[in-house]
Scaffold this motif. Structure first.
Motif, mmCIF file in Angstrom:
data_model
loop_
_atom_site.group_PDB
_atom_site.id
_atom_site.type_symbol
_atom_site.label_atom_id
_atom_site.label_comp_id
_atom_site.label_asym_id
_atom_site.label_seq_id
_atom_site.Cartn_x
_atom_site.Cartn_y
_atom_site.Cartn_z
ATOM 1 N N UNK A 157 -1.407 83.434 61.420
ATOM 2 C CA UNK A 157 -1.040 83.261 62.329
ATOM 3 C C UNK A 157 -0.379 82.329 62.597
ATOM 4 N N UNK A 158 0.047 80.995 62.325
ATOM 5 C CA UNK A 158 0.780 79.712 62.202
ATOM 6 C C UNK A 158 1.922 80.578 61.616
ATOM 7 N N UNK A 159 1.360 80.377 60.399
ATOM 8 C CA UNK A 159 2.596 80.946 59.488
ATOM 9 C C UNK A 159 3.516 82.175 59.544
ATOM 10 N N UNK A 160 2.696 83.182 59.597
ATOM 11 C CA UNK A 160 3.259 84.335 60.608
ATOM 12 C C UNK A 160 4.523 84.012 61.573
ATOM 13 N N UNK A 161 4.395 82.837 62.022
ATOM 14 C CA UNK A 161 4.843 82.898 62.863
ATOM 15 C C UNK A 161 5.942 81.982 62.316
ATOM 16 N N UNK A 162 6.189 80.788 61.937
ATOM 17 C CA UNK A 162 7.164 80.214 61.313
ATOM 18 C C UNK A 162 8.206 80.943 60.284
ATOM 19 N N UNK A 163 7.061 82.029 59.609
ATOM 20 C CA UNK A 163 8.175 83.284 59.247
ATOM 21 C C UNK A 163 9.237 83.848 59.800
ATOM 22 N N UNK A 164 8.732 84.307 61.032
ATOM 23 C CA UNK A 164 9.517 85.282 62.135
ATOM 24 C C UNK A 164 10.895 84.251 62.171
ATOM 25 N N UNK A 165 11.615 85.264 62.300
ATOM 26 C CA UNK A 165 12.859 84.577 63.073
ATOM 27 C C UNK A 165 12.960 84.174 64.325
ATOM 28 N N UNK A 166 11.917 84.729 65.036
ATOM 29 C CA UNK A 166 11.994 83.790 66.436
ATOM 30 C C UNK A 166 10.904 82.113 66.367
ATOM 31 N N UNK A 167 10.130 81.992 65.130
ATOM 32 C CA UNK A 167 9.359 81.425 64.561
ATOM 33 C C UNK A 167 10.924 80.090 64.338
ATOM 34 N N UNK A 168 11.455 80.621 63.570
ATOM 35 C CA UNK A 168 12.759 79.993 62.800
ATOM 36 C C UNK A 168 13.385 79.049 63.387
ATOM 37 N N UNK A 169 14.033 80.082 64.791
ATOM 38 C CA UNK A 169 14.638 79.867 65.233
ATOM 39 C C UNK A 169 14.704 78.386 66.245
ATOM 40 N N UNK A 170 12.670 78.527 66.419
ATOM 41 C CA UNK A 170 12.735 77.352 67.430
ATOM 42 C C UNK A 170 12.525 76.213 66.785
ATOM 43 N N UNK A 171 11.825 76.665 65.790
ATOM 44 C CA UNK A 171 12.112 75.251 64.250
ATOM 45 C C UNK A 171 13.489 74.952 64.778
ATOM 46 N N UNK A 172 14.284 75.470 64.358
ATOM 47 C CA UNK A 172 16.360 74.677 64.108
ATOM 48 C C UNK A 172 15.841 73.707 65.826
#
Length: 53
Positions: free
Chosen positions: A27-42
């Protein structure tokens, strides 16, 4: 001599921590691969850079 079990300083047995990790990791991997996850990581990276200044 008995082998000391790891509890990662939590008091939770190693096998339970590993079972939880096996459930959460996909689930964590799916989140960080999603557009939302990428945006939040940036956004997080920018915050970290600003802390250093």
């Amino acid at each position: 001599m008995a082998k000391k079990r790891k509890d990662y300083g939590t008091g939770i047995p190693e096998h339970e921590v590993e079972a939880l990790a096996r459930c959460l990791l996909p689930e964590i991997q799916k989140f960080f691969e999603s557009e939302e996850g990428k945006r939040e990581f940036e956004e997080w990276k920018k915050e970290q850079e600003n802390k250093d200044k």
